[in-house]
Design an enzyme around this catalytic site. Structure first.
Site, PDB file in Angstrom:
ATOM      1  N   SER A 170       0.938  -1.099  -0.065  1.00 39.18           N
ATOM      2  CA  SER A 170       0.127   0.149   0.029  1.00 39.18           C
ATOM      3  C   SER A 170       0.699   1.272   0.157  1.00 39.18           C
ATOM      4  O   SER A 170       0.785   2.217  -0.591  1.00 39.18           O
ATOM      5  CB  SER A 170      -0.831  -0.058   1.426  1.00 39.18           C
ATOM      6  OG  SER A 170      -0.694   0.024   2.308  1.00 39.18           O
ATOM      7  N   TRP A 171       1.911   1.365   0.680  1.00 38.92           N
ATOM      8  CA  TRP A 171       2.275   2.434   1.027  1.00 38.92           C
ATOM      9  C   TRP A 171       3.455   2.399  -0.205  1.00 38.92           C
ATOM     10  O   TRP A 171       3.832   4.162  -1.178  1.00 38.92           O
ATOM     11  CB  TRP A 171       3.858   2.935   2.383  1.00 38.92           C
ATOM     12  CG  TRP A 171       4.660   3.974   2.365  1.00 38.92           C
ATOM     13  CD1 TRP A 171       5.137   3.977   2.998  1.00 38.92           C
ATOM     14  CD2 TRP A 171       3.882   4.823   1.823  1.00 38.92           C
ATOM     15  NE1 TRP A 171       5.874   4.699   3.321  1.00 38.92           N
ATOM     16  CE2 TRP A 171       5.513   5.420   2.645  1.00 38.92           C
ATOM     17  CE3 TRP A 171       2.870   5.995   1.823  1.00 38.92           C
ATOM     18  CZ2 TRP A 171       4.968   7.637   2.282  1.00 38.92           C
ATOM     19  CZ3 TRP A 171       2.958   7.543   1.919  1.00 38.92           C
ATOM     20  CH2 TRP A 171       4.192   7.724   1.980  1.00 38.92           C
ATOM     21  N   ARG A 205       5.399  -9.852  -7.181  1.00 35.58           N
ATOM     22  CA  ARG A 205       4.488 -11.371  -7.939  1.00 35.58           C
ATOM     23  C   ARG A 205       3.957 -10.360  -9.577  1.00 35.58           C
ATOM     24  O   ARG A 205       3.460  -9.470  -9.536  1.00 35.58           O
ATOM     25  CB  ARG A 205       3.288 -11.071  -6.705  1.00 35.58           C
ATOM     26  CG  ARG A 205       3.389 -11.769  -5.535  1.00 35.58           C
ATOM     27  CD  ARG A 205       1.968 -10.943  -4.018  1.00 35.58           C
ATOM     28  NE  ARG A 205       0.407 -12.045  -4.948  1.00 35.58           N
ATOM     29  CZ  ARG A 205      -0.082 -11.153  -3.755  1.00 35.58           C
ATOM     30  NH1 ARG A 205       0.194 -10.214  -3.593  1.00 35.58           N
ATOM     31  NH2 ARG A 205      -1.035 -11.233  -5.109  1.00 35.58           N
ATOM     32  N   LYS A 213      10.414   1.996   8.300  1.00 37.48           N
ATOM     33  CA  LYS A 213      10.701   2.540   9.511  1.00 37.48           C
ATOM     34  C   LYS A 213      10.879   1.198   9.963  1.00 37.48           C
ATOM     35  O   LYS A 213       9.819   0.600  10.893  1.00 37.48           O
ATOM     36  CB  LYS A 213       8.723   3.519   9.935  1.00 37.48           C
ATOM     37  CG  LYS A 213       8.934   4.067   9.295  1.00 37.48           C
ATOM     38  CD  LYS A 213       7.374   5.299   9.049  1.00 37.48           C
ATOM     39  CE  LYS A 213       7.330   6.226   8.671  1.00 37.48           C
ATOM     40  NZ  LYS A 213       6.171   6.781   8.779  1.00 37.48           N
ATOM     41  N   ALA A 243      -1.216   5.232   4.241  1.00 37.61           N
ATOM     42  CA  ALA A 243      -0.930   5.188   2.605  1.00 37.61           C
ATOM     43  C   ALA A 243      -2.110   5.384   2.249  1.00 37.61           C
ATOM     44  O   ALA A 243      -2.037   6.252   0.732  1.00 37.61           O
ATOM     45  CB  ALA A 243      -0.764   3.645   1.875  1.00 37.61           C
ATOM     46  N   LYS A 283       7.785   5.242  16.509  1.00 40.62           N
ATOM     47  CA  LYS A 283       6.421   5.790  16.745  1.00 40.62           C
ATOM     48  C   LYS A 283       6.115   4.450  16.759  1.00 40.62           C
ATOM     49  O   LYS A 283       4.124   3.888  17.239  1.00 40.62           O
ATOM     50  CB  LYS A 283       6.203   6.689  15.648  1.00 40.62           C
ATOM     51  CG  LYS A 283       6.647   6.239  14.009  1.00 40.62           C
ATOM     52  CD  LYS A 283       4.889   5.670  14.047  1.00 40.62           C
ATOM     53  CE  LYS A 283       5.286   5.271  11.676  1.00 40.62           C
ATOM     54  NZ  LYS A 283       4.283   4.472  11.419  1.00 40.62           N
ATOM     55  N   ASN A 341      -0.329  -0.812  12.822  1.00 37.75           N
ATOM     56  CA  ASN A 341       0.443  -1.187  15.019  1.00 37.75           C
ATOM     57  C   ASN A 341      -0.656  -0.763  15.550  1.00 37.75           C
ATOM     58  O   ASN A 341      -0.255  -1.635  16.167  1.00 37.75           O
ATOM     59  CB  ASN A 341       1.982  -0.751  14.653  1.00 37.75           C
ATOM     60  CG  ASN A 341       2.857  -0.468  14.197  1.00 37.75           C
ATOM     61  OD1 ASN A 341       4.022  -1.226  14.329  1.00 37.75           O
ATOM     62  ND2 ASN A 341       3.383   0.279  12.886  1.00 37.75           N
ATOM     63  N   GLU A 369       5.565  -3.208  11.441  1.00 32.73           N
ATOM     64  CA  GLU A 369       6.565  -2.823  11.613  1.00 32.73           C
ATOM     65  C   GLU A 369       7.501  -3.225  13.478  1.00 32.73           C
ATOM     66  O   GLU A 369       8.089  -3.834  13.634  1.00 32.73           O
ATOM     67  CB  GLU A 369       7.294  -1.978  10.752  1.00 32.73           C
ATOM     68  CG  GLU A 369       6.800  -1.762   9.257  1.00 32.73           C
ATOM     69  CD  GLU A 369       8.534  -2.511   8.544  1.00 32.73           C
ATOM     70  OE1 GLU A 369       9.267  -3.176   9.829  1.00 32.73           O
ATOM     71  OE2 GLU A 369       9.248  -2.718   7.741  1.00 32.73           O
TER      72      GLU A 369
END
EC number: 1.1.1.94
Length: 336
Positions: free
Chosen positions: A14-15, A36, A109, A143, A194, A259, A284
């Site tokens: 997505s990002w 992919r 990140k 995103a 974060k 997250n 992450e």
């Protein structure tokens, strides 16, 4: 007449896809690399990424490939957007195809497990490029909102101010406003820590602890981040900016944050494996909380919220017990 900026984006999640939209809207020639073939095919034929950004129309100028050499050919910038723990192995495959002047830009990140290296350090290790060819982008950049072209700001950081300015120009649009910075370490730490604090706030929300708890965790989480940053030579002002407070607030308050959502499920009583099973994309902080704590210990920095997250996520401690222990620590002045 100068040629359009050529950008390779490595990662069709997505990002990565959302940042490709920014770059295309800013006038860059954009090639998305993905592992992919079916995702690349969908992007090229339907101009959508149904797996990661369903319902979002991508600019016709964004094309996708599974060939790293093709993506990197003539690239001014290579944006790296893979799960942080996979960067080293992936970049080892891509590095032989790098051109001499391509700037490598981390959109990740995280902190690497085992080495406790920031992503810029992993890039330097693997690609053997100098600091003026390594940059990072960080800030409150969820995103889906970016892909929908909702207004947002970010920080683009490089040790070389002129490179940061080039990067700034390459991704500046009517809805995405990048600011330059030369504090690469500070910007990376803000983004990595974060994620851990986002997990903590999510756990608290899942437990129904309320807004006072959330405000306390965000503020003390920022204090932990700043302490670690100072120990590593970062500029403390970075943490009051977009890559610090801005990113932290967005992550800790949005249902779009992976997250925060992951932490919420843990706080509601799901096991780690149950939470992983219902999470479609990488959170992450789940892995980085261990490496952030490792990094803090290497620098002699106290990070009790991070320790608490590690105890819940990886050591099986009950969130109720962990919160009680966190609140029962010895009293101290605020500015420590």
């Amino acid at each position: 007449m100068t040629h359009p900026v050529k950008a390779a984006v490595f990662g069709t999640g997505s990002w990565g896809t959302a940042f490709a939209v920014i770059l295309a809207d800013a006038g860059c020639e954009v090639t998305l690399w993905g592992r992919r073939a079916e995702v690349a095919e969908a992007i090229n034929t339907t101009h959508t990424n149904p797996d990661y950004l369903p319902g979002i129309a991508l600019p016709d100028s964004v094309r996708a490939t599974t060939d790293a050499a093709e993506a990197l050919r003539g690239a001014d910038f290579a944006f790296l957007v893979v799960p942080s723990q996979t960067l080293r192995a992936n970049l080892a495959d891509w590095a032989p195809h790098l051109e001499p002047d391509t700037v490598l830009v981390s959109l990740m990140k995280g902190v690497e497990l085992g080495t406790a290296e920031l992503m810029s350090e992993v890039i330097a290790d693997v690609a053997k490029v100098p600091a003026d060819r390594i940059a990072v982008v960080s800030g409150p950049n969820l995103a889906k909102e970016i892909a929908e072209r909702r207004p947002a700001a970010a920080v683009v950081a490089c040790a070389d101010e002129s490179v940061a300015q080039r990067l700034q120009a390459a991704c500046h649009t009517s809805y995405f406003r990048p600011y330059t910075n030369t504090d690469v370490v500070g910007c990376e730490l803000g983004g990595a820590v974060k994620n851990v604090i986002g997990l903590a706030v999510g756990i608290a929300d899942g437990m129904g602890l309320g807004d006072n708890t959330k405000g306390s965790l965000i503020t003390r989480g920022l204090a932990e981040t700043t302490r670690l940053g100072l120990a590593m030579g970062a500029d403390p002002l970075t943490f009051s900016g977009l890559a610090g407070l801005g990113d932290l607030v967005a992550t800790c308050s949005s249902p779009l944050s992976r997250n925060h959502t992951f932490g919420t499920n843990l706080g509601r009583g799901m096991t780690l494996q149950e939470t992983i099973a219902v999470t479609k994309q990488t959170a992450e902080g789940v892995k980085s909380c261990e490496s952030v704590l490792d990094l803090a210990r290497r620098h002699g920095v106290d990070m009790p919220i991070t320790e608490t997250v590690v105890s819940i996520v990886h050591e099986g401690k009950s969130p109720v017990v962990a919160v009680k222990e966190l609140m029962s620590r010895s009293a101290k002045p605020e500015r420590r």
